[in-house]
Design a protein around this motif. Structure first.
Motif, PDB file in Angstrom:
ATOM      1  N   UNK A   4      28.956  77.562  36.647  1.00 45.42           N
ATOM      2  CA  UNK A   4      29.750  76.544  37.325  1.00 45.42           C
ATOM      3  C   UNK A   4      30.885  75.853  36.701  1.00 45.42           C
ATOM      4  N   UNK A   5      31.730  75.914  35.813  1.00 40.62           N
ATOM      5  CA  UNK A   5      32.562  75.283  34.970  1.00 40.62           C
ATOM      6  C   UNK A   5      33.358  74.533  36.409  1.00 40.62           C
ATOM      7  N   UNK A   6      33.541  72.928  35.556  1.00 37.72           N
ATOM      8  CA  UNK A   6      34.385  72.321  36.490  1.00 37.72           C
ATOM      9  C   UNK A   6      35.634  72.838  36.863  1.00 37.72           C
ATOM     10  N   UNK A   7      35.614  73.093  35.075  1.00 33.51           N
ATOM     11  CA  UNK A   7      37.918  73.258  34.900  1.00 33.51           C
ATOM     12  C   UNK A   7      37.178  74.667  34.013  1.00 33.51           C
ATOM     13  N   UNK A   8      38.546  75.124  33.681  1.00 31.03           N
ATOM     14  CA  UNK A   8      38.956  76.948  33.089  1.00 31.03           C
ATOM     15  C   UNK A   8      40.198  76.556  32.834  1.00 31.03           C
ATOM     16  N   UNK A  18      32.605  71.625  26.373  1.00 27.58           N
ATOM     17  CA  UNK A  18      32.498  72.573  26.660  1.00 27.58           C
ATOM     18  C   UNK A  18      32.064  73.817  26.462  1.00 27.58           C
ATOM     19  N   UNK A  19      33.024  74.739  26.346  1.00 28.52           N
ATOM     20  CA  UNK A  19      32.655  76.044  25.861  1.00 28.52           C
ATOM     21  C   UNK A  19      33.460  77.211  26.310  1.00 28.52           C
ATOM     22  N   UNK A  20      33.059  77.900  25.447  1.00 29.68           N
ATOM     23  CA  UNK A  20      33.767  79.622  25.424  1.00 29.68           C
ATOM     24  C   UNK A  20      32.667  79.748  26.909  1.00 29.68           C
ATOM     25  N   UNK A  21      33.338  80.856  28.252  1.00 26.46           N
ATOM     26  CA  UNK A  21      32.786  81.634  28.554  1.00 26.46           C
ATOM     27  C   UNK A  21      32.645  82.690  28.776  1.00 26.46           C
ATOM     28  N   UNK A  22      32.892  83.357  27.389  1.00 30.98           N
ATOM     29  CA  UNK A  22      32.727  84.473  26.922  1.00 30.98           C
ATOM     30  C   UNK A  22      31.365  85.514  26.655  1.00 30.98           C
ATOM     31  N   UNK A  23      31.277  86.238  27.249  1.00 30.85           N
ATOM     32  CA  UNK A  23      29.382  86.528  26.457  1.00 30.85           C
ATOM     33  C   UNK A  23      29.187  86.184  25.618  1.00 30.85           C
ATOM     34  N   UNK A  24      28.063  86.056  25.203  1.00 30.31           N
ATOM     35  CA  UNK A  24      27.703  85.672  23.611  1.00 30.31           C
ATOM     36  C   UNK A  24      28.388  84.411  22.474  1.00 30.31           C
ATOM     37  N   UNK A  25      29.110  83.554  22.983  1.00 26.65           N
ATOM     38  CA  UNK A  25      30.182  82.617  22.453  1.00 26.65           C
ATOM     39  C   UNK A  25      30.105  81.984  22.075  1.00 26.65           C
ATOM     40  N   UNK A  26      29.496  81.145  23.680  1.00 30.11           N
ATOM     41  CA  UNK A  26      28.526  79.566  22.939  1.00 30.11           C
ATOM     42  C   UNK A  26      27.020  79.863  22.850  1.00 30.11           C
ATOM     43  N   UNK A  27      26.523  81.012  22.397  1.00 34.29           N
ATOM     44  CA  UNK A  27      25.280  81.220  22.317  1.00 34.29           C
ATOM     45  C   UNK A  27      25.645  81.359  20.476  1.00 34.29           C
ATOM     46  N   UNK A  32      29.268  71.149  33.308  1.00 32.81           N
ATOM     47  CA  UNK A  32      28.544  69.977  33.243  1.00 32.81           C
ATOM     48  C   UNK A  32      27.735  69.925  31.504  1.00 32.81           C
ATOM     49  N   UNK A  33      26.673  68.199  31.298  1.00 32.02           N
ATOM     50  CA  UNK A  33      25.344  68.471  30.404  1.00 32.02           C
ATOM     51  C   UNK A  33      24.634  69.750  30.648  1.00 32.02           C
ATOM     52  N   UNK A  34      24.364  69.973  31.888  1.00 33.82           N
ATOM     53  CA  UNK A  34      23.065  70.862  31.889  1.00 33.82           C
ATOM     54  C   UNK A  34      23.677  72.645  31.178  1.00 33.82           C
ATOM     55  N   UNK A  35      24.671  72.968  32.019  1.00 28.54           N
ATOM     56  CA  UNK A  35      25.312  73.812  31.626  1.00 28.54           C
ATOM     57  C   UNK A  35      25.593  73.962  30.381  1.00 28.54           C
ATOM     58  N   UNK A  36      26.147  73.004  29.441  1.00 24.88           N
ATOM     59  CA  UNK A  36      26.258  72.827  28.106  1.00 24.88           C
ATOM     60  C   UNK A  36      25.131  73.906  26.900  1.00 24.88           C
ATOM     61  N   UNK A  37      23.955  72.209  27.603  1.00 26.80           N
ATOM     62  CA  UNK A  37      22.608  73.273  26.920  1.00 26.80           C
ATOM     63  C   UNK A  37      22.067  74.401  27.067  1.00 26.80           C
ATOM     64  N   UNK A  38      22.476  74.943  28.151  1.00 27.94           N
ATOM     65  CA  UNK A  38      21.480  76.434  28.167  1.00 27.94           C
ATOM     66  C   UNK A  38      22.898  77.128  28.434  1.00 27.94           C
ATOM     67  N   UNK A  39      23.945  77.168  28.085  1.00 24.92           N
ATOM     68  CA  UNK A  39      25.565  77.442  28.040  1.00 24.92           C
ATOM     69  C   UNK A  39      25.484  78.649  29.265  1.00 24.92           C
ATOM     70  N   UNK A  40      25.661  78.180  30.010  1.00 23.63           N
ATOM     71  CA  UNK A  40      25.691  78.472  31.515  1.00 23.63           C
ATOM     72  C   UNK A  40      27.505  78.457  31.807  1.00 23.63           C
ATOM     73  N   UNK A  41      28.110  79.250  31.527  1.00 22.89           N
ATOM     74  CA  UNK A  41      29.538  79.333  31.859  1.00 22.89           C
ATOM     75  C   UNK A  41      29.485  79.146  33.601  1.00 22.89           C
TER      76      UNK A  41
END
Length: 181
Positions: free
Chosen positions: A73-77, A95-104, A62-71
């Motif tokens: 509650x992904x809609x799809x993996x 979209x983001x990478x769910x590996x810790x630190x990658x999105x950041x 979601x947009x909220x998860x994208x902004x906060x880099x929170x993976x």
């Protein structure tokens, strides 16, 4: 005749390899926002994520998860190493990478799919990063209007974009988008 119609359909859609030759990675400081600025994304296009499964994955969020880099509650993996995501309708896709630190570290992608190919490529440069209202602390079982609006965006359908883009020409959509930006 069906083959001819299918061929025409393919000709109007594009396959976009995310990150270009670098792919989906944290190496090489790929600027995914800059990458999206080089193309206009329209319904029927697809995103091709190519990545090393030992180090990365793709999560649609979601947009909220994208902004906060929170993976969480992904809609799809997606974990295959090479995955194509169809952009079926206008709206924002995150979209983001769910590996810790990658999105950041910048491994996140926002794509704006516009209803017409006449829109400016600069539209895809401007993700909706306006502040996200904090969740309601009340015990109301129904979502707040802000949450309902975000849910609409999560599904790739923003009612404003859909209704305006179907009723107006690409030029009007472009000007409205600029005014909202």
């Amino acid at each position: 005749m069906a083959m001819g119609m299918f061929g025409e359909s393919l000709a109007s859609s594009s396959l976009h390899k995310v990150g270009g030759s670098a792919g989906w990675t944290t190496l090489g400081n790929v600027d995914y926002q800059k990458w999206t600025s080089s193309d206009v994304f329209t319904p029927g296009d697809s995103l091709l994520f190519v990545y090393n499964t030992q180090f990365h994955n793709v999560k649609q969020v979601s947009r909220r998860a994208f902004i906060s880099c929170n993976a969480t509650s992904a809609l799809a993996t997606y974990n295959s190493g090479s995955y194509t995501v169809a952009l079926k309708k206008p709206g924002h896709y995150y979209f983001l990478c769910g590996i810790p630190g990658h999105c950041q570290a910048g491994q996140k992608l926002h794509v704006l799919v516009v209803a017409t190919s006449t829109a400016s490529p600069s539209l895809s440069l401007s993700p909706d990063l306006s502040p996200v209202p904090s969740p309601s602390t009340g015990s109301s079982p129904s979502p707040s209007p802000a949450t309902a609006s975000e849910d609409s965006a999560q599904n790739g359908a923003i009612s404003f974009s859909l209704s305006l883009s179907t009723a107006m020409s690409g030029v009007v959509v472009f000007w409205v988008a600029l005014m909202l930006y």
